[in-house]
Structure formats: structure tokens, C-alpha cells
Design a protein around this motif. Structure first.
Motif, PDB file in Angstrom:
ATOM      1  N   VAL A   1      -1.585  64.177   3.715  1.00 48.58           N
ATOM      2  CA  VAL A   1      -3.046  65.157   3.726  1.00 48.58           C
ATOM      3  C   VAL A   1      -4.103  63.912   4.184  1.00 48.58           C
ATOM      4  N   ALA A   2      -4.749  64.354   5.558  1.00 52.23           N
ATOM      5  CA  ALA A   2      -5.815  63.256   5.818  1.00 52.23           C
ATOM      6  C   ALA A   2      -7.187  63.740   5.391  1.00 52.23           C
ATOM      7  N   ARG A   3      -7.598  64.694   4.953  1.00 49.47           N
ATOM      8  CA  ARG A   3      -8.654  65.028   4.430  1.00 49.47           C
ATOM      9  C   ARG A   3      -8.754  66.502   3.658  1.00 49.47           C
ATOM     10  N   ILE A   4      -9.679  66.468   2.494  1.00 47.29           N
ATOM     11  CA  ILE A   4      -9.701  67.829   1.781  1.00 47.29           C
ATOM     12  C   ILE A   4     -11.097  68.043   1.407  1.00 47.29           C
ATOM     13  N   VAL A   5     -11.561  69.396   1.528  1.00 40.96           N
ATOM     14  CA  VAL A   5     -12.797  69.927   1.258  1.00 40.96           C
ATOM     15  C   VAL A   5     -12.829  70.858   0.148  1.00 40.96           C
ATOM     16  N   VAL A   6     -13.602  70.806  -1.161  1.00 39.77           N
ATOM     17  CA  VAL A   6     -13.402  71.988  -1.629  1.00 39.77           C
ATOM     18  C   VAL A   6     -14.738  72.159  -2.458  1.00 39.77           C
ATOM     19  N   GLU A   7     -15.021  73.301  -2.998  1.00 37.08           N
ATOM     20  CA  GLU A   7     -16.185  73.734  -3.570  1.00 37.08           C
ATOM     21  C   GLU A   7     -16.419  73.560  -4.959  1.00 37.08           C
ATOM     22  N   THR A   8     -17.514  72.850  -5.329  1.00 39.88           N
ATOM     23  CA  THR A   8     -17.900  72.851  -6.615  1.00 39.88           C
ATOM     24  C   THR A   8     -19.478  73.496  -6.894  1.00 39.88           C
ATOM     25  N   ALA A   9     -19.726  73.416  -7.963  1.00 43.75           N
ATOM     26  CA  ALA A   9     -21.189  74.156  -8.330  1.00 43.75           C
ATOM     27  C   ALA A   9     -22.293  73.312  -7.505  1.00 43.75           C
TER      28      ALA A   9
END
Length: 134
Positions: free
Chosen positions: A21-29
């Protein structure tokens, strides 16, 4: 080129186990949160939303995640969530998050409120019975 290993765990199964996996984007508060392989170790609380990650073989992949927690240790990223769905259509996944995950959270909150009322009523009755015996 450095890469990460992403593992998404649900209560009763390993939902995803991805290598390279080269990059990850997640959602936080606090908003979207991006991870690259060189990023320092971290922990983040996740809100219901869309996770995206990119690999050389699959390109960009989208997952709908319910609330959970992300832990990055070296090249390993571990996400533990209550529910997850995989999909190709980003707008459909966003609708799923809004309809299923957020609606269920509202139902759970209503159930907690009812249970708290029942519990407090039971405790009041129990206390009044104890006071009568004294």
C-alpha cells in the motif's frame, strides 16, 4: 519504494489484508487524515466514512467504514472497525455510510436512552423499597 501493509479487522473477521500500500486516507472527527509509509507511528479514532488506499496492482480502492480505530506501527497499519463495505462506486459507498452506519448509530443511541431510563427507574424503586424496610 517503501510501502505499507493494511489490515482491516471487523469483530468476527479479517475484512482486508493488503500489502504494497502506497498511501491511505481515512476520516476522523477532525477531517481527512493521510498516511504515507514514512509517517511516524500514530493512533487515530475513525468516524463513519470512506477509507481509500492505493496499491500498484489494484490502483485506488475505496472502503466504507463504520467508527473504529487506526494504529500505525512502522509499515503496518491496523484498523479495527465495527462494519465495513468494499465498493467501486464512491457515491454509492458515501450513501451507504449515511444511510446504514449513521442511521444505526441513531437507533443505538435511542436504545441506550431507553435502557438508561429503565435502569434509573429500577434504581429509584429499589432505593424506595430499601427505605421502607428501615
Amino acid at each position: 519504494m517503501p510501502s505499507m501493509t493494511l489490515k482491516v479487522l471487523l469483530p468476527f473477521e479479517v475484512f482486508a489484508d493488503e500489502r504494497g500500500v502506497a498511501r491511505i486516507v481515512v476520516e476522523t472527527a477532525q477531517g481527512s487524515f493521510g498516511l504515507l509509509p514514512q509517517r511516524l507511528d500514530c493512533v487515530a479514532a475513525l468516524v463513519p466514512g470512506i477509507l481509500s488506499f492505493e496499491t500498484a496492482s489494484k490502483g485506488e480502492v475505496f472502503l466504507a467504514l463504520d467508527e473504529g480505530v487506526l494504529v500505525k506501527t512502522g509499515p503496518d497499519v491496523l484498523i479495527s472497525a465495527r462494519r465495513a463495505l468494499r465498493g467501486d462506486d464512491l457515491s454509492r459507498l458515501r450513501d451507504t455510510v449515511e444511510q446504514e452506519f449513521l442511521t444505526l448509530d441513531a437507533q443505538e443511541e435511542a436504545l441506550r436512552t431507553v435502557m438508561n431510563r429503565l435502569e434509573s427507574g429500577f434504581m429509584r424503586r429499589f432505593a424506595s423499597m430499601r427505605d421502607r424496610r428501615s
